[in-house]
Write a protein that holds these residues in place. Structure first.
Motif, PDB file in Angstrom:
ATOM      1  N   MET A 176       0.822  -1.204   0.000  1.00 30.69           N
ATOM      2  CA  MET A 176       0.000   0.000   0.000  1.00 30.69           C
ATOM      3  C   MET A 176       0.860   1.259   0.000  1.00 30.69           C
ATOM      4  O   MET A 176       1.970   1.284   0.531  1.00 30.69           O
ATOM      5  N   GLY A 177       0.290   2.318  -0.572  1.00 31.85           N
ATOM      6  CA  GLY A 177       0.968   3.607  -0.595  1.00 31.85           C
ATOM      7  C   GLY A 177       0.400   4.469  -1.698  1.00 31.85           C
ATOM      8  O   GLY A 177      -0.151   3.963  -2.680  1.00 31.85           O
ATOM      9  N   GLU A 178       0.529   5.776  -1.544  1.00 34.55           N
ATOM     10  CA  GLU A 178       0.035   6.688  -2.552  1.00 34.55           C
ATOM     11  C   GLU A 178       0.982   6.719  -3.757  1.00 34.55           C
ATOM     12  O   GLU A 178       2.036   6.080  -3.765  1.00 34.55           O
ATOM     13  N   ASN A 179       0.602   7.482  -4.766  1.00 32.32           N
ATOM     14  CA  ASN A 179       1.424   7.628  -5.954  1.00 32.32           C
ATOM     15  C   ASN A 179       2.792   8.187  -5.568  1.00 32.32           C
ATOM     16  O   ASN A 179       2.876   9.170  -4.834  1.00 32.32           O
ATOM     17  N   GLY A 180       3.849   7.554  -6.042  1.00 34.53           N
ATOM     18  CA  GLY A 180       5.195   7.993  -5.704  1.00 34.53           C
ATOM     19  C   GLY A 180       5.727   7.419  -4.413  1.00 34.53           C
ATOM     20  O   GLY A 180       6.839   7.756  -3.991  1.00 34.53           O
ATOM     21  N   ALA A 181       4.954   6.518  -3.784  1.00 34.83           N
ATOM     22  CA  ALA A 181       5.397   5.939  -2.514  1.00 34.83           C
ATOM     23  C   ALA A 181       6.543   4.961  -2.707  1.00 34.83           C
ATOM     24  O   ALA A 181       7.324   4.723  -1.787  1.00 34.83           O
ATOM     25  N   GLY A 182       6.627   4.350  -3.906  1.00 38.22           N
ATOM     26  CA  GLY A 182       7.709   3.409  -4.183  1.00 38.22           C
ATOM     27  C   GLY A 182       7.255   1.988  -4.427  1.00 38.22           C
ATOM     28  O   GLY A 182       8.084   1.069  -4.524  1.00 38.22           O
ATOM     29  N   LYS A 183       5.943   1.779  -4.584  1.00 43.39           N
ATOM     30  CA  LYS A 183       5.425   0.417  -4.763  1.00 43.39           C
ATOM     31  C   LYS A 183       5.961  -0.224  -6.043  1.00 43.39           C
ATOM     32  O   LYS A 183       6.495  -1.338  -6.014  1.00 43.39           O
ATOM     33  N   ASP A 236      -6.196   3.976  10.581  1.00 42.95           N
ATOM     34  CA  ASP A 236      -4.741   3.929  10.768  1.00 42.95           C
ATOM     35  C   ASP A 236      -4.020   3.719   9.443  1.00 42.95           C
ATOM     36  O   ASP A 236      -2.936   4.273   9.216  1.00 42.95           O
ATOM     37  N   LEU A 237      -4.614   2.911   8.568  1.00 44.69           N
ATOM     38  CA  LEU A 237      -4.013   2.681   7.261  1.00 44.69           C
ATOM     39  C   LEU A 237      -3.974   3.961   6.447  1.00 44.69           C
ATOM     40  O   LEU A 237      -2.940   4.313   5.856  1.00 44.69           O
ATOM     41  N   VAL A 238      -5.090   4.687   6.401  1.00 50.17           N
ATOM     42  CA  VAL A 238      -5.136   5.943   5.648  1.00 50.17           C
ATOM     43  C   VAL A 238      -4.137   6.941   6.224  1.00 50.17           C
ATOM     44  O   VAL A 238      -3.418   7.627   5.488  1.00 50.17           O
ATOM     45  N   SER A 239      -4.057   7.008   7.553  1.00 52.74           N
ATOM     46  CA  SER A 239      -3.095   7.913   8.192  1.00 52.74           C
ATOM     47  C   SER A 239      -1.663   7.550   7.811  1.00 52.74           C
ATOM     48  O   SER A 239      -0.836   8.424   7.545  1.00 52.74           O
ATOM     49  N   ALA A 240      -1.380   6.247   7.801  1.00 59.67           N
ATOM     50  CA  ALA A 240      -0.038   5.793   7.459  1.00 59.67           C
ATOM     51  C   ALA A 240       0.316   6.113   6.004  1.00 59.67           C
ATOM     52  O   ALA A 240       1.449   6.494   5.696  1.00 59.67           O
ATOM     53  N   MET A 241      -0.654   5.958   5.116  1.00 57.41           N
ATOM     54  CA  MET A 241      -0.406   6.220   3.697  1.00 57.41           C
ATOM     55  C   MET A 241      -0.209   7.695   3.400  1.00 57.41           C
ATOM     56  O   MET A 241       0.664   8.075   2.615  1.00 57.41           O
ATOM     57  N   LEU A 242      -1.027   8.538   4.025  1.00 50.50           N
ATOM     58  CA  LEU A 242      -1.008   9.956   3.701  1.00 50.50           C
ATOM     59  C   LEU A 242      -0.006  10.743   4.519  1.00 50.50           C
ATOM     60  O   LEU A 242       0.531  11.744   4.051  1.00 50.50           O
ATOM     61  N   GLU A 281     -11.829   9.824   8.085  1.00 52.61           N
ATOM     62  CA  GLU A 281     -12.751   8.768   8.510  1.00 52.61           C
ATOM     63  C   GLU A 281     -13.672   8.344   7.378  1.00 52.61           C
ATOM     64  O   GLU A 281     -13.978   7.157   7.221  1.00 52.61           O
ATOM     65  N   LEU A 282     -14.108   9.306   6.562  1.00 55.30           N
ATOM     66  CA  LEU A 282     -14.964   8.970   5.420  1.00 55.30           C
ATOM     67  C   LEU A 282     -14.181   8.247   4.331  1.00 55.30           C
ATOM     68  O   LEU A 282     -14.685   7.323   3.696  1.00 55.30           O
ATOM     69  N   ILE A 283     -12.944   8.665   4.118  1.00 54.26           N
ATOM     70  CA  ILE A 283     -12.106   7.978   3.133  1.00 54.26           C
ATOM     71  C   ILE A 283     -11.884   6.529   3.556  1.00 54.26           C
ATOM     72  O   ILE A 283     -11.927   5.603   2.743  1.00 54.26           O
ATOM     73  N   ALA A 284     -11.661   6.342   4.843  1.00 53.50           N
ATOM     74  CA  ALA A 284     -11.406   4.996   5.353  1.00 53.50           C
ATOM     75  C   ALA A 284     -12.678   4.163   5.469  1.00 53.50           C
ATOM     76  O   ALA A 284     -12.608   2.934   5.604  1.00 53.50           O
ATOM     77  N   GLY A 285     -13.849   4.823   5.434  1.00 49.76           N
ATOM     78  CA  GLY A 285     -15.105   4.092   5.533  1.00 49.76           C
ATOM     79  C   GLY A 285     -15.413   3.642   6.945  1.00 49.76           C
ATOM     80  O   GLY A 285     -16.093   2.638   7.141  1.00 49.76           O
ATOM     81  N   THR A 286     -14.943   4.403   7.941  1.00 49.38           N
ATOM     82  CA  THR A 286     -15.159   3.999   9.330  1.00 49.38           C
ATOM     83  C   THR A 286     -16.366   4.673   9.960  1.00 49.38           C
ATOM     84  O   THR A 286     -16.704   4.385  11.099  1.00 49.38           O
TER      85      THR A 286
END
Length: 516
Positions: free
Chosen positions: A37-44, A232-238, A491-496
């Motif tokens: 996981m990771g945003e664009n440019g994260a290195g995936k 937590d995942l969204v926070s970690a990615m962004l 929270e909305l992005i994560a669907g929580t």
């Protein structure tokens, strides 16, 4: 726990002037689905290419089945049991399914290709993943989803221990994704290690056992999926880069004018679900969501860069026949793409030539922009946006990323648009350039221009937007007022949290007389 089939330690990959990966650790175990996981440019993609020998390592070590390896390329990695299936199916549509599966590995009899043996072996591989199609049928006669499954059958034909799936669901519908996931589970249960790359959070939590998160070329962490909450995942990615652009005042509370653009049930199958959107004069509407959530797809539909297959667009209450970008420009709509290199500036042209391109397109090539007018426009916008160097004849390719972005913004401002759509206008530029661009956006809205502002940096979205529209999995899921905070959006992005109740979007086919 068994030993990892792939163990990457301290991986660093460098390109001229860029550290794409910095000391990244990654483990992949047999019989698991591991989401990267990771945003664009994260290195995936860089990590995958480092594993398969496309990119050489600047530092670090790769172990496969416990032994140090250094692959010279994907073919060598595949021979060792590491197969990759990319988002774009790299098969031969004019050949049969069997020929594609065993291309380069055809069974032979008396020195010649054994056609019957090839079809029989292909049928066995297709049966292994539960795909019931004729091995003798032409691959191009099947839908893209089936072609992707054939690519997986080809990948496992070499008794793959590791299967890398890079964005395999980007062009699939719900039923096709379900079929792909069934096959992934079959392979996982057989002991194959599956590396799964996607931007869809729902899919990650449905199919993966473990996940690794990258951000800006660095390892954020590795967690079991069941123990990693979505927020937590969204926070970690962004990440949370608070304090950026603090000098830009929050624009919440600005009184917008009349609706300028209204989208009703606008959508495109396989791209973004039908949505309703209203943009008023003098307001900034922010689009927030992870990469792949549908932000850019919305922008391209509003600009006519992609053709919608449902719904319509109204400008000033009148249906707009949005046949393409030129029609949008004629209606006062401008769109600055997120990919400034491929779809934005022309690197080999001067600042002057780049700046008048959109205006020239609106006038038609039979009516060239006079040189004196072009020079006046360049002088005006070079000063307004502080473009450096302030030389109309400077080649844009020699400018910094921030100044290239300013040239692209100036190009659209020259057309005096009523609606300005900005897709990631501050990505990859320094803080000073960000501040200048966002101040211009705020000033434009204060002067009555409507702005749609897209950014992966949630802090700048909520700071500058009067309303924030949240996207997730190619759908608009919520709309928040100007007092929304970053945590509300995340929270909305994560669907929580439950999405606010909204009126049902009525999906209607595009009217041929009023295309949108």
């Amino acid at each position: 726990m068994t030993e990892p089939v792939v163990d990457m330690r301290g991986i660093s990959v460098e390109f001229p002037g860029v550290k794409a990966l910095q000391e990244v650790d990654f483990r992949l175990f047999p019989g698991e689905v591991h989401a990267l996981m990771g945003e664009n440019g994260a290195g995936k993609s860089t990590l995958i290419k480092a594993l398969t020998g496309v990119h050489p390592l600047a530092a670090g070590e790769i172990r496969h089945a416990g032994e140090p390896v250094s692959f010279a390329g994907p073919a060598q990695a595949q021979a060792a049991g590491i197969s990759t299936v990319y988002q774009e199916v790299n098969l031969c549509a004019n050949l049969t399914v069997a020929e594609n599966i065993l291309l380069g590995r055809e069974p032979r009899k008396f020195g010649r290709i054994d056609g019957k043996g090839m079809r029989r072996r292909s049928a066995e591989l297709l049966a292994r993943i539960g795909l019931r199609i004729d091995p003798g049928s032409v691959l191009g006669s099947h839908p893209i989803a089936v072609q992707q499954l054939v690519a997986i059958a080809r990948a496992v034909a070499v008794d793959a221990q590791v299967l890398v799936l890079d964005e395999p669901t980007s062009s699939l519908d719900v039923d096709e994704v379900a079929e792909l996931f069934r096959i992934i589970r079959v392979l996982r249960d057989e002991g194959v290690a599956v590396l799964f790359v996607t931007h869809f959070l729902e899919q990650v939590y449905e199919i993966s056992d473990r996940m690794t998160v990258l951000r800006n070329g660095r390892l954020v962490g590795e967690r079991m999926t069941a123990s990693f909450s979505r927020i937590d995942l969204v926070s970690a990615m962004l990440g949370r880069e608070m304090g950026v652009l603090e000098e830009i005042e929050h624009r919440s509370g600005n009184t917008p004018g009349e609706p300028l653009l209204v989208a009703q049930g606008l959508g495109r199958k396989g791209s973004v679900a039908p949505f309703d959107l209203e943009v008023r004069a003098g307001e900034v509407v922010g689009l927030a969501g992870l990469l792949g959530s549908g932000r850019t797809e919305v922008a391209r539909l509003l600009f006519g860069a992609d053709k919608a297959d449902s719904g319509r667009v109204l400008v000033d209450g009148t249906p707009l026949r949005l046949t393409g970008p030129r029609a949008a420009i004629g209606a006062g709509i401008a769109f600055s793409s997120e990919d400034r290199k491929a779809e934005g500036v022309v690197a080999d042209l001067t600042i002057r030539d780049n700046l008048v391109l959109a205006l020239q397109a609106a006038r038609g090539w039979a009516r060239p922009v006079p040189r004196r007018q072009a020079d006046e426009l360049v002088a005006k916008y070079v000063e307004m946006l502080d473009i450096r160097p302030a030389d109309a004849d400077a080649v844009v390719g020699t400018l910094s990323g921030g100044n290239q972005q300013k040239v692209l913004l100036a190009r659209w401002l020259v057309t005096e648009p009523r609606l300005l759509i900005l897709d990631e206008p501050t990505r990859g530029i320094d803080v000073g350039a960000k501040a200048q661009i966002q101040k211009v956006v705020a000033d434009l809205a204060a002067d009555g221009m409507a702005v749609v502002f897209i950014s992966a940096e949630l802090e700048e979205v909520v700071r500058i937007a009067d309303r924030v529209v949240v996207m997730r999995d190619r759908k608009m899921v919520a709309e928040l007022g100007g007092d929304a905070g970053v945590d509300d959006v995340m929270e909305l992005i994560a669907g929580t949290v439950d999405e606010p109740a909204e009126a049902e979007v009525v999906v209607t086919p595009i009217d041929k007389a009023v295309a949108s």
